[in-house]
Design a protein around this motif. Structure first.
Motif, PDB file in Angstrom:
ATOM      1  N   GLU A 143      -4.906  10.086   1.449  1.00  0.00           N
ATOM      2  CA  GLU A 143      -5.278  11.446   2.164  1.00  0.00           C
ATOM      3  C   GLU A 143      -3.853  12.606   2.345  1.00  0.00           C
ATOM      4  O   GLU A 143      -2.757  11.684   2.772  1.00  0.00           O
ATOM      5  N   ASN A 144      -3.983  13.629   1.814  1.00  0.00           N
ATOM      6  CA  ASN A 144      -2.568  14.558   1.770  1.00  0.00           C
ATOM      7  C   ASN A 144      -1.680  14.038   0.984  1.00  0.00           C
ATOM      8  O   ASN A 144      -0.355  14.385   1.318  1.00  0.00           O
ATOM      9  N   VAL A 145      -1.838  13.183   0.046  1.00  0.00           N
ATOM     10  CA  VAL A 145      -0.725  12.834  -0.889  1.00  0.00           C
ATOM     11  C   VAL A 145      -0.630  14.010  -2.027  1.00  0.00           C
ATOM     12  O   VAL A 145      -1.476  14.641  -2.294  1.00  0.00           O
ATOM     13  N   ARG A 146       0.764  13.970  -2.334  1.00  0.00           N
ATOM     14  CA  ARG A 146       1.281  15.027  -3.454  1.00  0.00           C
ATOM     15  C   ARG A 146       1.114  14.837  -4.681  1.00  0.00           C
ATOM     16  O   ARG A 146       1.385  15.745  -5.649  1.00  0.00           O
ATOM     17  N   CYS A 188       0.837  -1.245   0.181  1.00  0.00           N
ATOM     18  CA  CYS A 188       0.064   0.038  -0.097  1.00  0.00           C
ATOM     19  C   CYS A 188       0.843   1.146  -0.052  1.00  0.00           C
ATOM     20  O   CYS A 188       1.969   1.394   0.854  1.00  0.00           O
ATOM     21  N   PRO A 189       0.658   2.051  -0.905  1.00  0.00           N
ATOM     22  CA  PRO A 189       1.585   3.195  -0.892  1.00  0.00           C
ATOM     23  C   PRO A 189       1.605   4.229   0.406  1.00  0.00           C
ATOM     24  O   PRO A 189       0.492   4.102   1.109  1.00  0.00           O
ATOM     25  N   VAL A 190       2.692   4.703   0.502  1.00  0.00           N
ATOM     26  CA  VAL A 190       2.732   5.809   1.808  1.00  0.00           C
ATOM     27  C   VAL A 190       1.771   6.970   1.537  1.00  0.00           C
ATOM     28  O   VAL A 190       1.447   7.594   0.609  1.00  0.00           O
ATOM     29  N   GLY A 191       1.025   7.057   2.756  1.00  0.00           N
ATOM     30  CA  GLY A 191      -0.226   8.226   2.513  1.00  0.00           C
ATOM     31  C   GLY A 191      -1.410   7.643   2.338  1.00  0.00           C
ATOM     32  O   GLY A 191      -2.659   8.188   2.533  1.00  0.00           O
ATOM     33  N   CYS A 192      -1.613   6.372   2.069  1.00  0.00           N
ATOM     34  CA  CYS A 192      -2.728   5.664   1.995  1.00  0.00           C
ATOM     35  C   CYS A 192      -2.953   4.602   2.910  1.00  0.00           C
ATOM     36  O   CYS A 192      -2.017   3.969   3.251  1.00  0.00           O
ATOM     37  N   THR A 193      -4.272   4.224   2.825  1.00  0.00           N
ATOM     38  CA  THR A 193      -4.613   3.104   3.952  1.00  0.00           C
ATOM     39  C   THR A 193      -5.424   1.994   2.986  1.00  0.00           C
ATOM     40  O   THR A 193      -6.587   2.454   2.170  1.00  0.00           O
ATOM     41  N   CYS A 194      -5.179   0.740   2.954  1.00  0.00           N
ATOM     42  CA  CYS A 194      -5.482  -0.106   2.075  1.00  0.00           C
ATOM     43  C   CYS A 194      -6.406  -1.321   2.908  1.00  0.00           C
ATOM     44  O   CYS A 194      -5.860  -1.719   4.049  1.00  0.00           O
ATOM     45  N   SER A 249      -6.063  16.077  -0.996  1.00  0.00           N
ATOM     46  CA  SER A 249      -4.637  15.854  -1.526  1.00  0.00           C
ATOM     47  C   SER A 249      -4.004  17.063  -2.016  1.00  0.00           C
ATOM     48  O   SER A 249      -4.576  17.911  -2.016  1.00  0.00           O
ATOM     49  N   GLY A 250      -2.772  16.764  -1.948  1.00  0.00           N
ATOM     50  CA  GLY A 250      -1.737  18.208  -2.316  1.00  0.00           C
ATOM     51  C   GLY A 250      -1.603  18.422  -3.880  1.00  0.00           C
ATOM     52  O   GLY A 250      -1.021  19.638  -4.072  1.00  0.00           O
ATOM     53  N   PHE A 251      -1.975  17.420  -4.524  1.00  0.00           N
ATOM     54  CA  PHE A 251      -2.035  17.760  -6.099  1.00  0.00           C
ATOM     55  C   PHE A 251      -3.094  18.656  -6.783  1.00  0.00           C
ATOM     56  O   PHE A 251      -4.028  18.370  -6.236  1.00  0.00           O
TER      57      PHE A 251
END
Length: 529
Positions: A46-49, A32-38, A67-69
């Protein structure tokens, strides 16, 4: 792929739905990517760039929150082809590239809400689209091109908004042809005009249920107020209702106690309210409203030798004089016309005996007063008013129409029509051609005792009741010159219908002989919304 709007936490969201069958994702992304909950098949970021490129292979639902993008670039999701749901909410999006959602063959739902999108050049080509949600491009002033080629757009009322939008936007659209409906099939969407869509329809919506059975209903105006009166045969009353302007419902106003009541007919003469209460037993009576005492007072009995089994009452004016006629359905009674003489009503004319009349209808044919009597023992008989004799003369009958229970008339663009009710067989609509009534349309009848035409503005209806099935509402089609099915109403053993207009609203009152009396509201519906 199809679009619809659904509420999500109080916000309006854009949903794209794809109808292709789901396929399992062969890609494997175990972490699971950093900043995500799987979880098992969902991922929340949440708050990923930026949009992560790796997700577990069984993730089919992906959400981005705060998110930041601010941009979704082309091909952002080619690494997650198994996605079925994609949601963006409370982000800072201001740009979505044309190919942002490329490579998502199984995407069913796309939610984009609470963002700041300023620029989008959507390509929705070749997606088997049949429609688009209303105002999907609202607020996107930076749109330069919309590609809708290769879809199967149904150019009906649901797409009227797009035609309106096309005439006001600076964005360009490629030439698109309509796949339907039949009236628009093959036409260019770009050539359609908003006024070419007929999107206003109407229906009778259930409004109020009354806890009593009834056999007749009449709406009337007395003074400046509207009232309704129902004949309740089992309770033995004429029940009067008035409109409650605060509660917005019909409430009890007054009652007249009687026995086996079959008709309660209101009649206003010189600002005085009279009510003819027709009874199966104990004779029929006439009541007058005493406004000072605020109650009904019996003023007259009706000759029981003439009226033994009343079945219907009609009131009418001829040359400024007030009359009513009672149809008598007994073997020994006589359908009789009564006239107001300033102090009371007296027998003016007995039309005929022994014919067991079930209904009487007053109407004007070629500006001359007429009565049509329906009977269980003969075809409907037409009487014409003789002005010199001041009586009705038998004129003719309606051929090939035996066993007619009742006749009701209506007019469309000046032409006269009648609805003829049969309990078993075919009920019919006939048109006056200047010399006789001729058949226009037939309707299968199964236990029908009422076929009532009602007019609301430009809408003309005919309501065919049934003791054995649902009540059928038909709407007049001007182009065809016939009635077409409109809707069905669930009323137990309907016997009469009447309209009342109050506070710019129109209500249909429906008496029920074996169940609760019903009230419906006539509602206008814009199918383009």
């Amino acid at each position: 792929l199809r679009f619809s709007f659904r509420p999500f936490h109080g916000q309006e969201q854009l949903i794209c739905k794809h109808d292709k069958k789901k396929k399992k994702n062969s890609l494997v992304a175990p972490r699971c990517p950093v900043g995500c909950t799987c979880t098992k098949d969902n991922a929340l970021c949440e708050n990923v760039r930026s949009v992560p490129h790796t997700f577990p292979s069984d993730v089919v639902s992906l959400s981005f929150v705060k998110s930041g993008f601010n941009e979704i670039t082309g091909g952002s999701f080619v690494h997650t082809p198994a996605l079925q749901l994609l949601l963006f909410t409370a982000n800072s999006l201001d740009l979505i590239d044309e190919d942002a959602f490329l490579g998502l063959p199984h995407l069913e739902y796309l939610f984009i809400e609470n963002n700041k999108i300023a620029s989008i050049s959507p390509s929705l080509a070749y997606n088997n689209l049949e429609t688009l949600p209303k105002d999907v491009f609202k607020g996107m002033d930076a749109l330069t091109k919309v590609d809708l080629r290769g879809n199967n757009l149904i150019c009906d009322c649901k797409l009227k908004w797009l035609v309106e939008w096309m005439h006001h936007t600076n964005a360009t659209l490629d030439e698109i042809h309509c796949s339907g409906p039949p009236i628009q099939q093959g036409k260019k969407l770009n050539d359609l005009l908003p006024h070419s869509f007929d999107c206003i329809t109407a229906e009778f919506a259930s409004y109020q249920s009354l806890k009593f059975e009834s056999i007749s209903v009449e709406a009337f105006t007395f003074g400046t107020d509207q009232y309704v009166v129902f004949a309740q045969p089992f309770a033995g009353t004429c029940s009067f209702l008035e409109w409650d302007h605060v509660e917005m419902t019909f409430r009890t106003y007054d009652t007249i106690e009687s026995t086996s009541t079959v008709v309660c007919k209101p009649m206003v003469i010189d600002n005085h309210l009279f009510v003819i209460a027709a009874q199966l037993f104990g004779g029929s009576h006439i009541y007058k409203r005493d406004t000072s005492a605020n109650k009904f007072i019996k003023i007259q009995d009706i000759d029981i030798l003439k009226i033994r089994k009343p079945n219907d009452i009609e009131t009418f004016l001829i040359d400024g004089e007030s009359f009513f006629v009672i149809a008598d359905s007994s073997k020994a009674g006589s359908t009789t016309v009564y006239k107001w003489n300033g102090n009371g009503f007296y027998s003016h004319q007995s039309l005929h005996k022994w014919f067991r009349d079930t209904d009487v209808e007053y109407l004007e044919i070629a500006n001359k007063p007429h009565l049509i009597l329906s009977s269980s023992s003969q075809r409907p008989v037409v009487y014409q008013w003789n002005r010199s004799q001041k009586q009705f003369d038998r004129r003719t009958d309606i051929p090939d129409m035996e066993d007619v229970f009742s006749v009701k008339h209506f007019r469309v663009k000046g032409e006269l029509f009648i609805c003829l009710t049969r309990f078993i067989g075919d009920s019919k609509v006939m048109r006056w051609d200047g010399a006789m009534f001729k058949e226009v349309q037939t309707f299968p009848s199964r236990g029908s005792m009422v076929f009532q035409p009602v007019s609301i503005g430009n809408w003309q209806y005919a309501i065919l009741g049934s003791d054995y099935s649902l009540t059928q509402v038909y709407q007049w089609d001007t182009k065809r010159g016939q009635f077409i099915p409109s809707q069905e109403l669930n009323i137990q053993a309907p016997r009469a219908f009447s309209l009342v207009s109050i506070d710019d609203r129109v209500f249909l009152l429906a008496s029920s002989f074996k169940g609760k009396t019903q009230i419906y509201e006539h509602l206008m519906i814009d199918l383009s919304n």
